[in-house]
Design a protein around this motif. Sequence first.
Motif, PDB file in Angstrom:
ATOM      1  N   ALA A  42       1.021  -1.229  -0.058  1.00 31.05           N
ATOM      2  CA  ALA A  42      -0.022   0.055   0.207  1.00 31.05           C
ATOM      3  C   ALA A  42       0.627   1.181  -0.064  1.00 31.05           C
ATOM      4  O   ALA A  42       2.093   1.241   0.685  1.00 31.05           O
ATOM      5  CB  ALA A  42      -0.738   0.007   1.192  1.00 31.05           C
ATOM      6  N   LEU A  43       0.543   2.292  -0.702  1.00 23.93           N
ATOM      7  CA  LEU A  43       1.069   3.771  -0.843  1.00 23.93           C
ATOM      8  C   LEU A  43       0.472   4.465   0.465  1.00 23.93           C
ATOM      9  O   LEU A  43      -0.784   4.376   0.516  1.00 23.93           O
ATOM     10  CB  LEU A  43       1.137   4.205  -2.095  1.00 23.93           C
ATOM     11  CG  LEU A  43       1.549   3.610  -3.217  1.00 23.93           C
ATOM     12  CD1 LEU A  43       1.107   4.335  -4.442  1.00 23.93           C
ATOM     13  CD2 LEU A  43       3.091   3.716  -3.196  1.00 23.93           C
ATOM     14  N   GLY A  44       1.118   5.508   0.760  1.00 24.82           N
ATOM     15  CA  GLY A  44       0.393   6.597   1.557  1.00 24.82           C
ATOM     16  C   GLY A  44       0.068   7.679   0.583  1.00 24.82           C
ATOM     17  O   GLY A  44      -0.125   7.294  -0.541  1.00 24.82           O
ATOM     18  N   GLU A  76      10.398  -1.344  -9.657  1.00 22.53           N
ATOM     19  CA  GLU A  76      11.495  -1.746  -8.682  1.00 22.53           C
ATOM     20  C   GLU A  76      10.952  -1.727  -7.281  1.00 22.53           C
ATOM     21  O   GLU A  76      11.590  -2.120  -6.148  1.00 22.53           O
ATOM     22  CB  GLU A  76      12.582  -0.769  -8.758  1.00 22.53           C
ATOM     23  CG  GLU A  76      13.667  -1.145 -10.018  1.00 22.53           C
ATOM     24  CD  GLU A  76      13.179  -0.683 -11.285  1.00 22.53           C
ATOM     25  OE1 GLU A  76      12.981   0.356 -11.510  1.00 22.53           O
ATOM     26  OE2 GLU A  76      13.196  -1.653 -11.970  1.00 22.53           O
ATOM     27  N   THR A  77       9.672  -1.334  -7.062  1.00 23.46           N
ATOM     28  CA  THR A  77       9.153  -1.293  -5.627  1.00 23.46           C
ATOM     29  C   THR A  77       9.276  -2.686  -5.212  1.00 23.46           C
ATOM     30  O   THR A  77       8.808  -3.595  -5.828  1.00 23.46           O
ATOM     31  CB  THR A  77       7.754  -0.759  -5.814  1.00 23.46           C
ATOM     32  OG1 THR A  77       7.638   0.439  -6.579  1.00 23.46           O
ATOM     33  CG2 THR A  77       7.042  -0.768  -4.355  1.00 23.46           C
ATOM     34  N   PRO A  78       9.858  -3.042  -3.675  1.00 25.39           N
ATOM     35  CA  PRO A  78       9.851  -4.359  -3.385  1.00 25.39           C
ATOM     36  C   PRO A  78       8.404  -4.692  -2.953  1.00 25.39           C
ATOM     37  O   PRO A  78       7.590  -3.981  -2.712  1.00 25.39           O
ATOM     38  CB  PRO A  78      10.420  -3.856  -1.968  1.00 25.39           C
ATOM     39  CG  PRO A  78      11.169  -2.546  -2.058  1.00 25.39           C
ATOM     40  CD  PRO A  78      10.417  -1.684  -3.192  1.00 25.39           C
ATOM     41  N   TYR A  79       8.216  -6.140  -3.116  1.00 25.88           N
ATOM     42  CA  TYR A  79       7.223  -6.889  -2.838  1.00 25.88           C
ATOM     43  C   TYR A  79       6.566  -6.497  -1.259  1.00 25.88           C
ATOM     44  O   TYR A  79       7.492  -6.647  -0.430  1.00 25.88           O
ATOM     45  CB  TYR A  79       7.248  -8.060  -3.177  1.00 25.88           C
ATOM     46  CG  TYR A  79       6.955  -8.518  -4.821  1.00 25.88           C
ATOM     47  CD1 TYR A  79       7.197  -7.291  -5.576  1.00 25.88           C
ATOM     48  CD2 TYR A  79       6.272  -9.705  -5.136  1.00 25.88           C
ATOM     49  CE1 TYR A  79       6.747  -7.601  -6.969  1.00 25.88           C
ATOM     50  CE2 TYR A  79       5.921  -9.840  -6.226  1.00 25.88           C
ATOM     51  CZ  TYR A  79       6.307  -8.806  -7.382  1.00 25.88           C
ATOM     52  OH  TYR A  79       6.119  -9.272  -8.745  1.00 25.88           O
ATOM     53  N   ASP A  80       5.374  -6.289  -0.916  1.00 30.98           N
ATOM     54  CA  ASP A  80       4.890  -5.916   0.437  1.00 30.98           C
ATOM     55  C   ASP A  80       3.477  -6.486   0.315  1.00 30.98           C
ATOM     56  O   ASP A  80       2.715  -5.532   0.705  1.00 30.98           O
ATOM     57  CB  ASP A  80       5.099  -4.731   0.846  1.00 30.98           C
ATOM     58  CG  ASP A  80       4.928  -4.464   2.252  1.00 30.98           C
ATOM     59  OD1 ASP A  80       4.887  -5.474   3.351  1.00 30.98           O
ATOM     60  OD2 ASP A  80       4.530  -3.272   2.776  1.00 30.98           O
ATOM     61  N   PRO A  81       3.043  -7.705  -0.032  1.00 34.13           N
ATOM     62  CA  PRO A  81       1.705  -8.013  -0.072  1.00 34.13           C
ATOM     63  C   PRO A  81       0.944  -8.289   1.614  1.00 34.13           C
ATOM     64  O   PRO A  81       1.509  -8.350   2.208  1.00 34.13           O
ATOM     65  CB  PRO A  81       1.548  -9.291  -0.711  1.00 34.13           C
ATOM     66  CG  PRO A  81       2.848  -9.899  -0.484  1.00 34.13           C
ATOM     67  CD  PRO A  81       4.030  -8.999  -0.274  1.00 34.13           C
ATOM     68  N   HIS A  82      -0.188  -7.515   1.451  1.00 33.73           N
ATOM     69  CA  HIS A  82      -0.823  -7.356   2.748  1.00 33.73           C
ATOM     70  C   HIS A  82      -2.027  -8.554   2.736  1.00 33.73           C
ATOM     71  O   HIS A  82      -2.433  -9.095   3.981  1.00 33.73           O
ATOM     72  CB  HIS A  82      -1.387  -6.322   2.923  1.00 33.73           C
ATOM     73  CG  HIS A  82      -0.202  -5.061   3.055  1.00 33.73           C
ATOM     74  ND1 HIS A  82      -0.369  -3.921   2.753  1.00 33.73           N
ATOM     75  CD2 HIS A  82       1.018  -5.395   3.572  1.00 33.73           C
ATOM     76  CE1 HIS A  82       0.586  -3.356   2.966  1.00 33.73           C
ATOM     77  NE2 HIS A  82       1.640  -4.262   3.571  1.00 33.73           N
ATOM     78  N   SER A  83      -2.745  -8.800   1.853  1.00 35.59           N
ATOM     79  CA  SER A  83      -3.835  -9.596   1.751  1.00 35.59           C
ATOM     80  C   SER A  83      -3.498 -11.229   1.542  1.00 35.59           C
ATOM     81  O   SER A  83      -2.598 -11.162   0.663  1.00 35.59           O
ATOM     82  CB  SER A  83      -5.312  -9.280   0.885  1.00 35.59           C
ATOM     83  OG  SER A  83      -4.521  -9.588  -0.521  1.00 35.59           O
ATOM     84  N   PRO A  84      -4.281 -12.173   1.708  1.00 38.55           N
ATOM     85  CA  PRO A  84      -4.104 -13.466   1.113  1.00 38.55           C
ATOM     86  C   PRO A  84      -4.055 -13.788  -0.145  1.00 38.55           C
ATOM     87  O   PRO A  84      -3.254 -14.288  -0.794  1.00 38.55           O
ATOM     88  CB  PRO A  84      -5.246 -14.343   1.819  1.00 38.55           C
ATOM     89  CG  PRO A  84      -5.391 -13.697   3.133  1.00 38.55           C
ATOM     90  CD  PRO A  84      -5.141 -12.293   2.820  1.00 38.55           C
ATOM     91  N   TYR A  85      -4.896 -12.677  -0.653  1.00 34.63           N
ATOM     92  CA  TYR A  85      -4.729 -12.895  -2.224  1.00 34.63           C
ATOM     93  C   TYR A  85      -3.695 -12.324  -2.694  1.00 34.63           C
ATOM     94  O   TYR A  85      -2.788 -12.969  -3.605  1.00 34.63           O
ATOM     95  CB  TYR A  85      -5.891 -11.751  -2.935  1.00 34.63           C
ATOM     96  CG  TYR A  85      -5.991 -11.391  -4.416  1.00 34.63           C
ATOM     97  CD1 TYR A  85      -6.078 -12.410  -5.347  1.00 34.63           C
ATOM     98  CD2 TYR A  85      -5.595 -10.158  -4.664  1.00 34.63           C
ATOM     99  CE1 TYR A  85      -5.932 -11.937  -6.693  1.00 34.63           C
ATOM    100  CE2 TYR A  85      -5.350  -9.697  -5.999  1.00 34.63           C
ATOM    101  CZ  TYR A  85      -5.569 -10.716  -6.991  1.00 34.63           C
ATOM    102  OH  TYR A  85      -5.155 -10.377  -8.358  1.00 34.63           O
ATOM    103  N   SER A  86      -3.175 -10.958  -2.375  1.00 34.98           N
ATOM    104  CA  SER A  86      -1.832 -10.408  -3.026  1.00 34.98           C
ATOM    105  C   SER A  86      -0.688 -11.189  -2.368  1.00 34.98           C
ATOM    106  O   SER A  86       0.352 -11.317  -3.426  1.00 34.98           O
ATOM    107  CB  SER A  86      -1.909  -8.968  -2.513  1.00 34.98           C
ATOM    108  OG  SER A  86      -1.974  -8.983  -1.057  1.00 34.98           O
TER     109      SER A  86
END
Length: 355
Positions: free
Chosen positions: A142-144, A152-162
Amino acid sequence: MKKILITGGAGFIGSHVVRLFVNTYPDYQIVNLDKLTYAGNLENLKDIENNPNYKFVKGDITDADFINNLFKQEKFDTVIHLAAESHVDRSISNPLEFVVTNVIGTVNLLNAAKQAWGCSKDKPVPADKRFYHISTDEVYGALGDEGMFTEETPYDPHSPYSASKASSDHFVRAYFDTYNLPVVISNCSNNYGPNHFPEKLIPLCIHNIKNNKPLPIYGKGENVRDWLYVVDHARAIDVILHNAKVGSTYNIGGHNEWKNIDVIRLLCKIMDKKLGRAEGENEKLITFVKDRAGHDLRYAIDSTKLQNDLGWKPSLQFEEGLEKTVDWYLANEEWLSHVTSGNYQKYYEQQYVTR
Ligand code: NAD
Ligand code: DAU
């Protein structure tokens, strides 16, 4: 001449990709493999189902034997992989189904392609083959208020889907690094348009406005999404498949950020006119409900690489695309009534009980 396997071609985005390829490339053979889950619907492809360069195969990407046999029989040179469980809310109530379909299903396809194309680190990457994996911007997290996702943005998934999509992306890259499988990945923002299953925000609200039902907005409606007309995504997939370098990644997005509440207000306004209701009438249906768990605040895609390298850009303004989408749903009541029969109502009742 190409022989292309498109997985998930009966779904929302897949059906637009299948149609674009079948119509644009009469000399390609297109095989659409789909399990026809609740989200897959062959009505989405009625206009091209008898085309001589198109074939539908019903099957499950989680069935490795079936997939291996299909690769042996059909001798594909290209895979465009879209089949997935795609709804974030469903992933919150049933994460394992997302691991099985999105991770194991993807690895089955990678194995079948590796085997069929004889890929290994000891041999050059086969230049005449492609495994194109369709992914999402949600892998970046998520972005602010500021910034955009780049490649190049590092992966940082939050939901089980992502998390399941991020995992599948990692497997795809691992097969390039480990076995020289000729892969390409794209990560796209939120799509909208015809054939979108009415569990997702825009088609759900079109359906509910039409039926004078509440429009459930999670939290305060301040979450931001970057909306892209689905046909523009399909066009980007065409351009990337034919031009991207093996091993590369492209972000696809609309440069079109909207707060959820503003999307729904615009939709209400468009539908006040279309349905002959008084101005402001539909907005009365807006209902703020409990927020989605782990709800990502903002997504915004920087698609400069795709625009500069490959010359793609979105063709439709959001207002125009949304109006076209509303027109499609109002003209296709039969489609809507078919996809909302069965257990659709039951799913929604469960959602609201658990919220
Ligand atoms: P969708 O849910 O509308 O369609 C998914 C399709 O996959 C359906 O036809 C379904 O029957 C099929 N499928 C599911 N499990 C299967 C299995 N085990 N075997 C074979 N087929 C199976 O999804 P969508 O919105 O069209 O998304 C397509 C792809 O694009 C997904 O990989 C998704 O992660 C990605 N994506 C979607 C969006 C979006 O906004 N919808 C944005 C970016 C990326
Ligand atoms: O960003 C790409 C992703 O977009 C894709 O990878 C997913 O497959 C696709 O489903 C979509 O995910 P979202 O979660 O962003 O889409 P959804 O339509 O479910 O929700 C859009 C926004 O609206 C999100 O902030 C949650 C909110 N929402 C959603 C629903 C269904 C509501 O406020 N109310 C709702 O009833």
